[in-house]
Design a protein around this motif. Structure first.
Motif, PDB file in Angstrom:
ATOM      1  N   PRO A   1     -15.182 -25.559  15.051  1.00 27.55           N
ATOM      2  CA  PRO A   1     -15.069 -24.191  14.537  1.00 27.55           C
ATOM      3  C   PRO A   1     -14.474 -23.213  15.550  1.00 27.55           C
ATOM      4  CG  PRO A   1     -17.370 -24.824  14.826  1.00 27.55           C
ATOM      5  CD  PRO A   1     -16.561 -26.058  14.995  1.00 27.55           C
TER       6      PRO A   1
ATOM      7  N   ILE B   1     -12.087 -23.831  17.750  1.00 29.96           N
ATOM      8  CA  ILE B   1     -10.630 -23.975  17.690  1.00 29.96           C
ATOM      9  C   ILE B   1     -10.094 -23.311  16.428  1.00 29.96           C
ATOM     10  CG2 ILE B   1      -8.763 -25.637  17.351  1.00 29.96           C
ATOM     11  CD1 ILE B   1     -10.168 -27.525  19.200  1.00 29.96           C
ATOM     12  N   LEU B   2     -10.771 -23.567  15.307  1.00 27.37           N
ATOM     13  CA  LEU B   2     -10.296 -22.998  14.045  1.00 27.37           C
ATOM     14  C   LEU B   2     -10.382 -21.474  14.087  1.00 27.37           C
ATOM     15  CD1 LEU B   2      -9.084 -23.865  11.485  1.00 27.37           C
ATOM     16  CD2 LEU B   2     -11.335 -24.251  10.514  1.00 27.37           C
TER      17      LEU B   2
ATOM     18  N   CYS C   1      -9.916 -19.678  16.628  1.00 25.97           N
ATOM     19  CA  CYS C   1      -8.788 -19.193  17.433  1.00 25.97           C
ATOM     20  C   CYS C   1      -7.496 -19.241  16.632  1.00 25.97           C
ATOM     21  CB  CYS C   1      -8.586 -20.064  18.671  1.00 25.97           C
ATOM     22  SG  CYS C   1      -9.964 -20.101  19.802  1.00 25.97           S
ATOM     23  N   VAL C   2      -7.265 -20.358  15.938  1.00 24.72           N
ATOM     24  CA  VAL C   2      -5.979 -20.560  15.271  1.00 24.72           C
ATOM     25  C   VAL C   2      -5.877 -19.758  13.985  1.00 24.72           C
ATOM     26  CG1 VAL C   2      -4.361 -22.241  14.383  1.00 24.72           C
ATOM     27  CG2 VAL C   2      -6.004 -22.913  16.097  1.00 24.72           C
ATOM     28  N   ASP C   3      -6.890 -19.877  13.140  1.00 24.90           N
ATOM     29  CA  ASP C   3      -6.781 -19.333  11.788  1.00 24.90           C
ATOM     30  C   ASP C   3      -8.130 -18.779  11.345  1.00 24.90           C
ATOM     31  OD1 ASP C   3      -5.973 -18.702   9.292  1.00 24.90           O
ATOM     32  OD2 ASP C   3      -5.241 -20.692   8.750  1.00 24.90           O
ATOM     33  N   PRO C   4      -8.524 -17.625  11.922  1.00 19.76           N
ATOM     34  CA  PRO C   4      -9.855 -17.094  11.618  1.00 19.76           C
ATOM     35  C   PRO C   4     -10.050 -16.805  10.125  1.00 19.76           C
ATOM     36  CG  PRO C   4      -8.541 -15.497  12.857  1.00 19.76           C
ATOM     37  CD  PRO C   4      -7.804 -16.793  12.882  1.00 19.76           C
ATOM     38  N   GLY C   5      -8.967 -16.402   9.460  1.00 21.95           N
ATOM     39  CA  GLY C   5      -9.061 -16.116   8.027  1.00 21.95           C
ATOM     40  C   GLY C   5      -9.473 -17.352   7.250  1.00 21.95           C
ATOM     41  N   PHE C   6      -8.872 -18.484   7.607  1.00 23.08           N
ATOM     42  CA  PHE C   6      -9.202 -19.725   6.913  1.00 23.08           C
ATOM     43  C   PHE C   6     -10.647 -20.126   7.190  1.00 23.08           C
ATOM     44  CE2 PHE C   6      -9.517 -24.363   6.765  1.00 23.08           C
ATOM     45  CZ  PHE C   6      -9.154 -24.577   5.448  1.00 23.08           C
ATOM     46  N   LEU C   7     -11.069 -19.996   8.454  1.00 24.50           N
ATOM     47  CA  LEU C   7     -12.456 -20.355   8.788  1.00 24.50           C
ATOM     48  C   LEU C   7     -13.417 -19.511   7.959  1.00 24.50           C
ATOM     49  CD1 LEU C   7     -14.415 -21.972  10.538  1.00 24.50           C
ATOM     50  CD2 LEU C   7     -14.400 -20.102  12.159  1.00 24.50           C
ATOM     51  N   ARG C   8     -13.084 -18.206   7.811  1.00 22.20           N
ATOM     52  CA  ARG C   8     -13.949 -17.328   7.030  1.00 22.20           C
ATOM     53  C   ARG C   8     -14.025 -17.809   5.583  1.00 22.20           C
ATOM     54  NH1 ARG C   8     -11.109 -12.566   7.660  1.00 22.20           N
ATOM     55  NH2 ARG C   8     -10.813 -12.914   9.875  1.00 22.20           N
TER      56      ARG C   8
END
Lengths: 274, 246
Positions: free
Chosen positions: A146, A148-149, A151-158
């Motif tokens: 999580p 790494i995610l 960092c890369v794509d916080p919108g997607f993690l949300r």
């Protein structure tokens, strides 16, 4: 001397990977700010019970987390950006810390807190450094995906998980823990050096994040050994010598790194057909 | 049948200013719905309201036999840090999150699915490439591959074809049609009305207020008359509180 090497290597294991993430999250200077923020906590611990490991550690962690959480909170409830609120709080914290230390302590004590004493690590401190290194490696392994995610794509993690905020807070806690461990050896001002310099160096040798973390640990250990040797043979102060060694590794990496290194640009290479 | 979404007098907005005003209606499971309207009409806001990222100012979004976990969302300009050292394979594999979570490892099935998805968007050979080296269209293909891996019942696409070349649009559109064939519910915010007319059976015309919603030909006819363009875009700080019931 041997104790100093063990302590510094433990620090390198804990701090290196953390530094890689600070760099990738564009929070490189946040580490620096947090390191300053730790001072008043350590100072209050010192006031209460002198140069005691436990009190200064607990105080440092408390102060670091307070500044991190307060600046995060202010950034979320007001339009002030997190970097600005962090700057405000760490400056307050630093001024408070220096005031407290100079009210009671002598200059020697102030020097100890600011620059550490890597040559005078006792058993308890070594255990603390090793403990923090183990804990932070373990926790980082648990939150790696999580993080790494985030960092890369916080919108997607949300959109797939609520883990983003807790993971960020855990990460900030790890930063504080490692800095507090670092300040016993290297002092508040330089403890961030073993965190950022090896990480920045590692960035010039690999595209792969796992390799970057491994390299940052390796560079940290190299710098510790080289710095301590230099300090012994040339009579340099040991803490700064370690960080200087890390700085030399960093400069060499910027120059000669396999990935984006400056010298690489000077080598003539014909462009490819595709 | 799974996948119906219900809007119940939904008002979404920012700072008490409505961006979507009193929207009611139902999206049938398996719909292929285009959302059109001028800039600032509340299209993206509506998608954010569906994902739950934005809380309604009034009313609600209800799901029938769907949870938020069944929704995949492709935002307009993905807030992706492209300088981060991550490969195309890793990016697409994040679509597997619901199956692998924090620690779950990618088993052979998962890997096969990820490779299939990458092949389906025409990025075979790009697996090991860093995302920072992709062009805009290639990145969009990779994000579609992630949507394939997510395998969601409901798919929200926010301007998926903006700044994308014709060939890529055709390829990605084929994927969308494919999902439609699998009875997934698809909502797409679009500006290309010819494309909407040709490919989307149902359209919602939004201009803060829902202007028209239904069969595409009928809605696009309404678009021509477009009161929508006359919409006042600027929020008014002195506007009175809205008292409309529904």
């Amino acid at each position: 001397m041997r104790r100093a090497l063990v302590g510094a290597c433990a620090l390198a294991v804990g701090s290196g990977p953390i530094g890689v993430f600070l760099m990738l999250r564009r929070m490189s200077l946040t580490g620096d700010a947090m390191a300053h923020a730790i001072l008043p906590g350590a100072a209050i611990g010192y006031l209460v019970s002198g140069l005691s490991l436990g009190a200064m550690t607990v105080g440092g962690i408390a102060a670091g987390l307070t500044v991190a959480l307060l600046s995060g909170l202010v950034a979320r409830v007001t339009p002030l950006r997190e970097d600005a609120s962090m700057a405000a709080f760490y400056l307050i914290s630093l001024a408070l810390g220096v005031t407290i230390v100079s009210l009671r302590g002598s200059n020697v004590d102030l020097l100890h807190v600011l620059f550490g004493s890597v040559l005078a690590l006792d058993d308890a401190t070594l255990l603390l450094l090793a403990g923090v290194a183990s804990l932070s490696t373990l926790v980082l392994a648990l939150i790696l995906r999580p993080l790494i995610l985030d960092c890369v794509d916080p919108g997607f993690l949300r959109s797939v998980s609520r883990a983003g905020l807790p993971v960020h807070l855990i990460f900030v806690t790890l930063v504080v823990l490692n800095l507090v461990a670092g300040f016993h050896a290297l002092g508040t001002l330089l403890s961030v050096g073993l965190m950022m310099l090896p990480a920045v160096s590692a960035r010039f040798w690999s595209e792969d994040i796992t390799a970057m973390m491994a390299l940052s640990v390796l560079f940290g250990m190299l710098a510790s050994a080289a710095g301590l040797l230099a300090s012994y043979h040339l009579g340099l102060p040991s803490g700064p010598a370690i960080i200087l060694a890390a700085g030399i590794i960093c400069c060499l990496s910027v120059l000669a790194g396999r990935r984006d290194g400056l010298l690489l640009r000077l080598l003539p290479a014909r462009h490819r057909t595709a | 049948m799974r996948g119906a979404i219900h809007f119940d007098n939904l008002t979404l907005g920012y700072d008490r200013h409505p961006a979507v005003h009193h929207l009611s209606g139902r999206i049938e499971p398996g719909s292929l719905l285009a959302i059109v309207g001028p800039n600032g009409a509340g299209k993206s806001t509506l998608l954010k309201g569906i994902t739950g990222a934005l809380k309604p100012l009034q009313g609600r979004v209800a799901f029938e036999n769907v949870t938020r976990a069944d929704i995949a969302y492709l935002p307009q300009a993905a807030d992706l840090d492209r300088s981060f050292p991550l490969s195309v394979f890793d990016l697409v594999s994040t679509g597997n999150w619901r199956r692998s979570g924090f620690f779950g490892r990618l088993n052979r099935d998962h890997r096969a699915r990820i490779h299939e998805a990458i092949a389906a968007v025409g990025l075979t050979g790009f697996e090991a490439r860093a995302i920072g080296t992709l062009s805009g269209g290639q990145l969009q293909r990779a994000l579609f591959a992630r949507l394939i891996v997510q395998d969601a019942r409901v798919i929200l696409l926010d301007e998926p074809f903006t700044a994308i070349d014709a060939k890529t649009v055709a390829d990605l559109l084929a994927l969308v049609k494919n999902w439609h064939g699998e009875a997934r519910t698809i909502l797409a915010v679009l500006h290309d009305l010819d494309l909407v007319r040709a490919q989307f059976p149902e359209t919602l015309l939004l201009a803060r207020e829902p202007v028209a919603w239904g069969e595409t030909a009928m809605v696009l006819a309404a678009h021509k008359r477009l009161a929508a363009r006359a919409m006042i875009e600027a929020p008014d700080d002195d506007a009175a509180p809205c008292t409309r019931a529904a």
